[in-house]
Scaffold this motif. Structure first.
Motif, PDB file in Angstrom:
ATOM      1  N   LYS A   7       3.966  -3.316  -9.515  1.00 12.36           N
ATOM      2  CA  LYS A   7       4.833  -3.115  -8.356  1.00 12.36           C
ATOM      3  C   LYS A   7       5.540  -1.769  -8.413  1.00 12.36           C
ATOM      4  CE  LYS A   7       5.477  -8.037  -7.483  1.00 12.36           C
ATOM      5  NZ  LYS A   7       6.412  -9.181  -7.472  1.00 12.36           N
TER       6      LYS A   7
ATOM      7  N   SER B  39       5.491  -7.799   1.575  1.00 10.27           N
ATOM      8  CA  SER B  39       4.626  -7.474   0.436  1.00 10.27           C
ATOM      9  C   SER B  39       4.716  -8.532  -0.650  1.00 10.27           C
ATOM     10  CB  SER B  39       5.005  -6.102  -0.136  1.00 10.27           C
ATOM     11  OG  SER B  39       4.823  -5.071   0.823  1.00 10.27           O
ATOM     12  N   GLU B  40       5.921  -8.996  -0.941  1.00  7.66           N
ATOM     13  CA  GLU B  40       6.087 -10.002  -1.986  1.00  7.66           C
ATOM     14  C   GLU B  40       5.339 -11.285  -1.639  1.00  7.66           C
ATOM     15  OE1 GLU B  40       7.497 -10.011  -4.979  1.00  7.66           O
ATOM     16  OE2 GLU B  40       8.068  -7.902  -4.894  1.00  7.66           O
TER      17      GLU B  40
ATOM     18  N   PHE C  34       1.695 -10.637  -2.249  1.00  7.46           N
ATOM     19  CA  PHE C  34       1.397 -10.635  -3.680  1.00  7.46           C
ATOM     20  C   PHE C  34       1.309 -12.067  -4.219  1.00  7.46           C
ATOM     21  CE2 PHE C  34       3.726  -6.316  -4.011  1.00  7.46           C
ATOM     22  CZ  PHE C  34       2.576  -5.644  -3.648  1.00  7.46           C
ATOM     23  N   ASP C  35       2.215 -12.930  -3.757  1.00  5.97           N
ATOM     24  CA  ASP C  35       2.173 -14.331  -4.202  1.00  5.97           C
ATOM     25  C   ASP C  35       0.840 -14.977  -3.836  1.00  5.97           C
ATOM     26  OD1 ASP C  35       4.716 -14.100  -5.214  1.00  5.97           O
ATOM     27  OD2 ASP C  35       5.702 -15.167  -3.564  1.00  5.97           O
TER      28      ASP C  35
ATOM     29  N   SER D 251       5.125   0.985  -5.571  1.00  2.71           N
ATOM     30  CA  SER D 251       6.333   1.503  -4.933  1.00  2.71           C
ATOM     31  C   SER D 251       6.348   3.033  -4.968  1.00  2.71           C
ATOM     32  CB  SER D 251       7.575   0.945  -5.627  1.00  2.71           C
ATOM     33  OG  SER D 251       8.752   1.441  -5.032  1.00  2.71           O
TER      34      SER D 251
ATOM     35  N   GLU E  32      -2.081 -13.381  -5.858  1.00  2.00           N
ATOM     36  CA  GLU E  32      -2.065 -13.764  -7.271  1.00  2.00           C
ATOM     37  C   GLU E  32      -2.763 -15.102  -7.488  1.00  2.00           C
ATOM     38  OE1 GLU E  32       1.675 -14.644  -9.767  1.00  2.00           O
ATOM     39  OE2 GLU E  32       1.091 -12.599 -10.299  1.00  2.00           O
TER      40      GLU E  32
ATOM     41  N   ASN F  40       9.164  -4.894   1.915  1.00  2.00           N
ATOM     42  CA  ASN F  40       9.165  -5.509   0.585  1.00  2.00           C
ATOM     43  C   ASN F  40       9.018  -7.026   0.675  1.00  2.00           C
ATOM     44  OD1 ASN F  40       9.425  -3.051  -0.702  1.00  2.00           O
ATOM     45  ND2 ASN F  40      11.638  -3.224  -0.996  1.00  2.00           N
ATOM     46  N   MET F  41       9.691  -7.645   1.632  1.00  2.00           N
ATOM     47  CA  MET F  41       9.584  -9.099   1.772  1.00  2.00           C
ATOM     48  C   MET F  41       8.159  -9.508   2.145  1.00  2.00           C
ATOM     49  SD  MET F  41      13.185 -10.498   3.371  1.00  2.00           S
ATOM     50  CE  MET F  41      13.240  -9.437   4.816  1.00  2.00           C
TER      51      MET F  41
END
Length: 224
Positions: free
Chosen positions: A69, A96-97, A100-101, A73, A104, A93-94
């Motif tokens: 990350k 993106s997170e 990513f979850d 960034s 993953e 960012n929200m």
């Protein structure tokens, strides 16, 4: 090698694939040093190149960047893919997170015992349809991009994630027309169109060879 961007990772997707996508979006050429033998990983350790004894590692701008990350960034900030102000940045960012979850979950599939694989695939589909995709479908209603009307790193991760989901569940976007339309537009951008062609630096879905190499280089055994 001065001035070149060099990626140190396995010859596969894993945690480096989003870096490849983002560098492609930014128009940055890069080279790769693939970890094929444990000795290569041990040398990176002995040379002090891995701050937390982990890959991926990216050589860029005279630095050796680690932690996925943080790498993403840095690239997003450098190439203006992270919004125009702090409010846009937190939205990016929200989004993106969340992506990513979801990614993953897919990333760990190669390390899943065969008898658990159907349940994992079902869980990926359920969470995608009920938790993640509705968020992006709503955000793209009447909008060309997720934030600020221009390309951001969150758009790049959504394209990557949506394609990964379709590899496992080909009809998963049938109920999400805004995402499907967005995906189509993004795939037409010259950088992504080229990246999606055979022979590009985009990695294929992981196979047994990738799994074996990762396990040998990092010296671990299944189950994780």
């Amino acid at each position: 090698m001065a001035g070149k961007v060099v990626l140190h990772y396995f010859d596969g997707r894993g945690r480096m694939e989003s870096v490849r996508w983002l560098l492609t979006a930014a128009g940055v050429e890069f080279e790769e040093e693939h970890l094929l033998k444990r000795e290569q990983y041990l040398k990176l350790l002995s040379d002090g190149d891995l701050m937390f004894q982990q890959v991926p590692m990216v050589e860029m701008d005279g630095m050796k960047l680690v932690q996925t990350k943080a790498i993403l960034s840095y690239i997003a900030e450098k190439y203006n893919l992270h919004g125009k102000d702090i409010k846009e940045r937190v939205m990016i960012n929200m989004y993106s997170e969340g992506l990513f979850d979801q990614m993953e979950m897919i990333m760990y599939l190669p390390f899943t015992p065969a008898d658990n694989l159907p349940a994992k695939l079902d869980a990926i589909q359920t969470k995608a349809k009920e938790r993640y995709l509705p968020v992006f479908e709503k955000a793209l209603s009447g909008a060309s991009h997720l934030v600020g009307g221009k390309l951001s790193c969150a758009d790049v991760y959504l394209l990557e994630c949506s394609l990964m989901l379709e590899e496992k569940h080909p009809e998963i976007l049938s109920g999400f027309p805004n995402i499907k339309s967005f995906q189509g537009r993004m795939k037409q951008l010259p950088a992504f169109s080229k990246f999606l062609q055979p022979g590009s630096k985009r990695k294929p879905q992981p196979d047994g060879t990738y799994l074996k190499t990762v396990m040998e280089v990092l010296d671990f055994k299944l189950p994780l």
